[in-house]
Design a protein around this motif. Sequence first.
Motif, PDB file in Angstrom:
ATOM      1  N   PHE A 132      35.202  29.438  29.653  1.00 32.45           N
ATOM      2  CA  PHE A 132      36.092  30.164  30.551  1.00 32.45           C
ATOM      3  C   PHE A 132      36.244  29.398  31.861  1.00 32.45           C
ATOM      4  N   CYS A 133      37.463  29.407  32.384  1.00 31.15           N
ATOM      5  CA  CYS A 133      37.649  28.987  33.762  1.00 31.15           C
ATOM      6  C   CYS A 133      37.924  30.239  34.595  1.00 31.15           C
ATOM      7  N   ALA A 134      37.693  30.129  35.887  1.00 33.63           N
ATOM      8  CA  ALA A 134      37.926  31.251  36.795  1.00 33.63           C
ATOM      9  C   ALA A 134      38.312  30.698  38.154  1.00 33.63           C
ATOM     10  N   VAL A 135      39.194  31.419  38.856  1.00 35.64           N
ATOM     11  CA  VAL A 135      39.592  31.022  40.202  1.00 35.64           C
ATOM     12  C   VAL A 135      39.306  32.161  41.162  1.00 35.64           C
ATOM     13  N   ASP A 136      39.164  31.804  42.440  1.00 33.83           N
ATOM     14  CA  ASP A 136      38.955  32.801  43.474  1.00 33.83           C
ATOM     15  C   ASP A 136      40.258  33.519  43.792  1.00 33.83           C
ATOM     16  N   ALA A 137      40.117  34.794  44.092  1.00 32.97           N
ATOM     17  CA  ALA A 137      41.240  35.560  44.616  1.00 32.97           C
ATOM     18  C   ALA A 137      40.664  36.540  45.631  1.00 32.97           C
ATOM     19  N   VAL A 138      41.484  37.013  46.526  1.00 31.97           N
ATOM     20  CA  VAL A 138      41.014  37.970  47.524  1.00 31.97           C
ATOM     21  C   VAL A 138      41.319  39.371  47.029  1.00 31.97           C
ATOM     22  N   GLY A 139      40.280  40.187  46.952  1.00 27.83           N
ATOM     23  CA  GLY A 139      40.437  41.535  46.459  1.00 27.83           C
ATOM     24  C   GLY A 139      41.013  42.468  47.507  1.00 27.83           C
ATOM     25  N   SER A 140      41.185  43.711  47.109  1.00 21.63           N
ATOM     26  CA  SER A 140      41.830  44.693  47.970  1.00 21.63           C
ATOM     27  C   SER A 140      41.006  44.995  49.213  1.00 21.63           C
ATOM     28  N   SER A 141      39.682  44.801  49.135  1.00 23.42           N
ATOM     29  CA  SER A 141      38.836  45.072  50.289  1.00 23.42           C
ATOM     30  C   SER A 141      38.633  43.822  51.128  1.00 23.42           C
ATOM     31  N   GLY A 142      39.296  42.753  50.778  1.00 22.69           N
ATOM     32  CA  GLY A 142      39.209  41.518  51.554  1.00 22.69           C
ATOM     33  C   GLY A 142      38.121  40.576  51.112  1.00 22.69           C
ATOM     34  N   THR A 143      37.360  40.946  50.113  1.00 25.83           N
ATOM     35  CA  THR A 143      36.318  40.052  49.642  1.00 25.83           C
ATOM     36  C   THR A 143      36.829  39.239  48.459  1.00 25.83           C
ATOM     37  N   TYR A 144      36.074  38.178  48.139  1.00 28.20           N
ATOM     38  CA  TYR A 144      36.488  37.332  47.049  1.00 28.20           C
ATOM     39  C   TYR A 144      36.107  37.922  45.705  1.00 28.20           C
ATOM     40  N   LYS A 145      36.940  37.657  44.728  1.00 29.26           N
ATOM     41  CA  LYS A 145      36.651  38.021  43.358  1.00 29.26           C
ATOM     42  C   LYS A 145      37.159  36.899  42.476  1.00 29.26           C
ATOM     43  N   TYR A 146      36.749  36.904  41.233  1.00 30.67           N
ATOM     44  CA  TYR A 146      37.223  35.919  40.264  1.00 30.67           C
ATOM     45  C   TYR A 146      38.339  36.505  39.432  1.00 30.67           C
TER      46      TYR A 146
END
Lengths: 111, 114
Positions: free
Chosen positions: B88-102
Motif C-alpha cells: 500500500f502507498c499512502a499520502v498525507d491529507a489534512v483532516g476536518s479537525s486540522g490534523t494530518y491523516k493518511y
Amino acid sequence: SQTIHQWPATLVQPVGSPLSLECTVEGTSNPNLYWYRQAAGRGLQLLFYSVGIGQISSEVPQNLSASRPQDRQFILSSKKLLLSDSGFYLCAWSVGADTQYFGPGTRLTVL
Amino acid sequence: ELKVEQNPLFLSMQEGKNYTIYCNYSTTSDRLYWYRQDPGKSLESLFVLLSNGAVKQEGRLMASLDTKARLSTLHITAAVHDLSATYFCAVDAVGSSGTYKYIFGTGTRLKVLA
C-alpha cells in the motif's frame, strides 16, 4: 521503544450485539491515534482519529463510535452491530504527522 | 476529493524478474509512505518519502517520489518468494479537525512464483 496492543485478536459477534475494541500504546506520550477498517481483500478505510484525550474526529458516518479516555488508550464501540461491520480493525499511532505504526489488528465477524 | 490510485491491483511475477508498482495521487502532498501487509497480518512500514526526488532502498525494494507528477514508484529487483504480500502507498491529507491523516491507495497484491 514504542509498542501498540489491540484486543481481542479475534471476535465473533451476532448482529445487534454491542462491540468494544481496545487499543493501547506504550512508550510514547500524546500520540495521534487512528482506527481503520479493512474489509476482506480491500484497502483501508479511516474511521476515526484523535489528537488528544476526548478529541475524536469521525471520517465516515456509521453506527460506530470512538473514545479516548486516557492519553494512550483508544476504544472503538458500537451499540448494535451490523453484518457490514465485519472486517479487520486496525489501530495506529503517530507522533504528529510522522509515520503511522499499526497494531496487530482485531478480526471481527458479525453473524 | 483526494484520491490515491495504485496499479496494478494484482501482480503475479516470476522469481528473479523486475517490476514496478505505481502510486498516483491527486493532491499536492509532499510526503508519501509505503507499507507491506502479509495475509491476515497488520501493516508494516517500509519507506517514508519526504520530498521531491526522494529515493529509498531496502534490499530488493526501491521507492521514489516525484511530487510534480504526483507519482511514487516501488521497484522490485530480482523478486523472491518472500516479497509476496500486498503493498500500500499512502499520502498525507489534512483532516476536518486540522490534523494530518493518511489516504491509502487501493493496494497491489503481489505474488512471486518460484
